[in-house]
Design an enzyme around this catalytic site. Structure first.
Site, PDB file in Angstrom:
ATOM      1  CB  CYS A 126      -0.958  -0.004   1.186  1.00 19.90           C
ATOM      2  SG  CYS A 126      -0.276  -0.693   2.692  1.00 19.90           S
ATOM      3  N   GLY A 157      -3.753  -0.728   7.810  1.00 17.52           N
ATOM      4  CA  GLY A 157      -2.780  -1.402   6.955  1.00 17.52           C
ATOM      5  C   GLY A 157      -2.364  -2.751   7.513  1.00 17.52           C
ATOM      6  CG  HIS A 241      -0.505   3.953   4.614  1.00 17.50           C
ATOM      7  ND1 HIS A 241      -1.138   3.622   5.795  1.00 17.50           N
ATOM      8  CD2 HIS A 241      -0.129   2.771   4.054  1.00 17.50           C
ATOM      9  CE1 HIS A 241      -1.136   2.308   5.938  1.00 17.50           C
ATOM     10  NE2 HIS A 241      -0.540   1.770   4.898  1.00 17.50           N
TER      11      HIS A 241
HETATM   12  N1  LIG Z   1      -4.762  -3.626   5.042  1.00 19.64           N
HETATM   13  C1  LIG Z   1      -4.094  -3.036   4.056  1.00 19.64           C
HETATM   14  O1  LIG Z   1      -4.011  -1.786   3.958  1.00 19.64           O
HETATM   15  C2  LIG Z   1      -3.409  -3.863   3.021  1.00 19.64           C
HETATM   16  C3  LIG Z   1      -2.900  -3.218   1.916  1.00 19.64           C
HETATM   17  C4  LIG Z   1      -2.278  -3.962   0.930  1.00 19.64           C
HETATM   18  C5  LIG Z   1      -2.190  -5.325   1.056  1.00 19.64           C
HETATM   19  N2  LIG Z   1      -2.692  -5.941   2.160  1.00 19.64           N
HETATM   20  C6  LIG Z   1      -2.587  -7.404   2.217  1.00 19.64           C
HETATM   21  O2  LIG Z   1      -3.872  -7.984   2.056  1.00 19.64           O
HETATM   22  C7  LIG Z   1      -3.972  -9.190   2.818  1.00 19.64           C
HETATM   23  C8  LIG Z   1      -5.164  -9.114   3.763  1.00 19.64           C
HETATM   24  O3  LIG Z   1      -4.998  -7.992   4.612  1.00 19.64           O
HETATM   25  P1  LIG Z   1      -6.191  -7.440   5.518  1.00 19.64           P
HETATM   26  O4  LIG Z   1      -5.662  -6.163   6.063  1.00 19.64           O
HETATM   27  O5  LIG Z   1      -7.492  -7.439   4.776  1.00 19.64           O
HETATM   28  O6  LIG Z   1      -6.233  -8.575   6.678  1.00 19.64           O
HETATM   29  P2  LIG Z   1      -7.446  -9.000   7.661  1.00 19.64           P
HETATM   30  O7  LIG Z   1      -8.356  -7.863   7.917  1.00 19.64           O
HETATM   31  O8  LIG Z   1      -6.790  -9.671   8.797  1.00 19.64           O
HETATM   32  O9  LIG Z   1      -8.267 -10.100   6.786  1.00 19.64           O
HETATM   33  C9  LIG Z   1      -7.705 -11.359   6.477  1.00 19.64           C
HETATM   34  C10 LIG Z   1      -8.674 -12.148   5.607  1.00 19.64           C
HETATM   35  O10 LIG Z   1      -8.059 -13.375   5.227  1.00 19.64           O
HETATM   36  C11 LIG Z   1      -8.917 -14.446   5.580  1.00 19.64           C
HETATM   37  N3  LIG Z   1      -8.150 -15.652   5.899  1.00 19.64           N
HETATM   38  C12 LIG Z   1      -7.249 -15.815   6.884  1.00 19.64           C
HETATM   39  N4  LIG Z   1      -6.774 -17.068   6.868  1.00 19.64           N
HETATM   40  C13 LIG Z   1      -7.387 -17.712   5.851  1.00 19.64           C
HETATM   41  C14 LIG Z   1      -7.334 -19.032   5.324  1.00 19.64           C
HETATM   42  N5  LIG Z   1      -6.532 -19.973   5.845  1.00 19.64           N
HETATM   43  N6  LIG Z   1      -8.116 -19.339   4.260  1.00 19.64           N
HETATM   44  C15 LIG Z   1      -8.936 -18.406   3.707  1.00 19.64           C
HETATM   45  N7  LIG Z   1      -9.036 -17.143   4.173  1.00 19.64           N
HETATM   46  C16 LIG Z   1      -8.266 -16.801   5.230  1.00 19.64           C
HETATM   47  C17 LIG Z   1      -9.684 -13.942   6.786  1.00 19.64           C
HETATM   48  O11 LIG Z   1     -10.839 -14.716   6.989  1.00 19.64           O
HETATM   49  P3  LIG Z   1     -11.521 -14.869   8.461  1.00 19.64           P
HETATM   50  O12 LIG Z   1     -12.349 -13.618   8.664  1.00 19.64           O
HETATM   51  O13 LIG Z   1     -12.343 -16.090   8.298  1.00 19.64           O
HETATM   52  O14 LIG Z   1     -10.404 -14.997   9.446  1.00 19.64           O
HETATM   53  C18 LIG Z   1      -9.971 -12.506   6.321  1.00 19.64           C
HETATM   54  O15 LIG Z   1     -11.028 -12.506   5.384  1.00 19.64           O
HETATM   55  C19 LIG Z   1      -2.618  -9.344   3.523  1.00 19.64           C
HETATM   56  O16 LIG Z   1      -1.802 -10.188   2.741  1.00 19.64           O
HETATM   57  C20 LIG Z   1      -2.064  -7.945   3.536  1.00 19.64           C
HETATM   58  O17 LIG Z   1      -0.671  -7.911   3.563  1.00 19.64           O
HETATM   59  C21 LIG Z   1      -3.319  -5.245   3.145  1.00 19.64           C
END
Ligand SMILES: NC(=O)c1ccc[n+]([C@@H]2O[C@H](COP(=O)([O-])OP(=O)(O)OC[C@H]3O[C@@H](n4cnc5c(N)ncnc54)[C@H](OP(=O)(O)O)[C@@H]3O)[C@@H](O)[C@H]2O)c1
Length: 343
Positions: A126, A157, A241
């Site tokens: 991001c 993030g 950010h």
């Molecule tokens: N947040 C940001 O600003 C941002 C920006 C760029 C990239 N990212 C990337 O995007 C990804 C997700 O980030 P997030 O911030 O959205 O995280 P998050 O809020 O913790 O959400 C994680 C998601 O992944 C699912 N998940 C976890 N383990 C799983 C499994 N074994 N099988 C299938 N689904 C699973 C979770 O499902 P449950 O609800 O069932 O646990 C939830 O839907 C990460 O790789 C992160 O680095 C994030």
């Protein structure tokens, strides 16, 4: 198109569903996936209700596109299986970004890189994403030699749990209660600034986030020769950010000319009248897709350096919006599903 959203219950996944609804994304069907924990849960999307499914070899058949935001381990294990089942994967995790044969793409910056995909396309980090949207017009106009970056990154993030941790700690401090030991960050984030985003791996004195910013910026811009130094900090902001970026250009560029250049650039909004307190703010960027740029000024210590302040919504342009834009571009360029396999 039949589209899978993997990680649909998370911070990025739920934003992707919202962005798809706003943009009237042309999908015949959208299927929401998350972990076993969320299987069966209902998610509202526009007027429809999606029922969350767990990943299984049967459930992943028949998709044209799969948008992943479920962390690196899930992307590593499941992205190739979706590809084998015929889908193109757009992945938000860091797992595939630097791999050979995986284009790392920002819609406004290097969409042509999509043409060479082999099944997986990576969405950048991001903080890198928002910065390169602002830098690309400068690179094209005057060249870039070096970047010195300091980031002020929001807790969303890190995901939903970090947002909750900031909320709970803030309430506890305001109520003069004891703050529970942090579980997401190494220190309390409420009323604090942490000079650590992600981890110090293998004794490195730069964090993995700082290393990502340096490596991903060069890959996206296609310029291995740009010198980059990054310091990434976490601040107690929910979303958005902020980045202070010192840009050393190859040719001289006046601040006024830089403002004009960026004002005409896709995806950029220039907000730069500091005397009237007009400059980009995380609170203004949250919920918007544009990358905001302001405080454009000469670095008094170097004739070819400008300082600028770049702010973006990490969940939208920093992740979800770009992923949806890439899915749209893949469809427009006939790089998905049957068209891709016939090529
Ligand atoms: N947040 C940001 O600003 C941002 C920006 C760029 C990239 N990212 C990337 O995007 C990804 C997700 O980030 P997030 O911030 O959205 O995280 P998050 O809020 O913790 O959400 C994680 C998601 O992944 C699912 N998940 C976890 N383990 C799983 C499994 N074994 N099988 C299938 N689904 C699973 C979770 O499902 P449950 O609800 O069932 O646990 C939830 O839907 C990460 O790789 C992160 O680095 C994030």
């Amino acid at each position: 198109m039949r589209v899978a959203v993997v990680g649909a219950t998370g911070a990025v996944g739920s934003t992707m569903l919202g962005v798809m609804a706003e943009r009237r994304f042309a999908a015949r069907e959208i299927v929401a996936f998350a972990s076993e924990r969320s299987a069966g849960r209902a998610i509202a999307m526009d007027e429809a209700t999606l029922t969350v499914q767990a990943l299984s070899d049967e459930a992943i058949q028949g998709f044209d596109v799969a948008l992943f935001s479920a962390g690196s381990a899930t992307s590593e294990a499941w992205a190739p299986r979706f590809v084998d089942a015929g889908a193109v994967v757009v992945d938000n995790s860091s797992f595939w970004r630097m791999q050979e044969g995986v284009p790392l793409v920002v819609a406004e910056v290097n969409p042509e890189a999509l043409d060479s995909h082999e099944g997986i396309v990576a969405n950048p980090n991001c903080s890198t994403m928002q910065m390169v949207v602002a830098l690309k017009p400068m690179l094209d106009a005057v060249g870039i030699e070096r970047l010195v970056i300091s980031t002020y990154q929001s807790v969303s993030g890190t995901g939903q749990r970090a947002v909750e941790e900031l909320r709970e700690q803030t309430l506890a401090v305001l109520d003069s209660e004891e703050v529970a030991p942090p579980s997401v960050y190494p220190h309390r984030i409420a009323f604090n600034v942490l000079p650590q985003v992600e981890t110090f791996r293998d004794g490195d004195d730069y964090t993995t986030e700082e290393r990502k910013m340096m490596a991903e910026t060069r890959k996206i811009l296609g310029r291995e020769d740009i010198g980059i130094s990054a310091t990434c900090a976490r601040v107690p902001v929910y979303t958005g950010h902020s980045e202070s970026v010192n840009v050393q250009t190859h040719e001289p560029l006046e601040p006024a000319a830089c403002r004009d250049l960026l004002a005409g650039a896709p995806g950029v909004l220039v907000l730069d009248d500091p005397a009237d307190a007009i400059y980009p703010l995380a609170s203004e960027a949250a919920g918007r897709d544009e990358v905001m740029v302001g405080r454009i000024r000469r670095d008094p210590s170097h004739e070819r350096c400008l300082n600028m302040w770049i702010v973006g919504d990490n969940l939208r342009k920093g992740a979800a919006t770009n992923a949806v834009q890439l899915a749209e571009l893949l469809a427009e360029r006939e790089l998905v599903g049957r068209a891709r396999r016939a090529a």
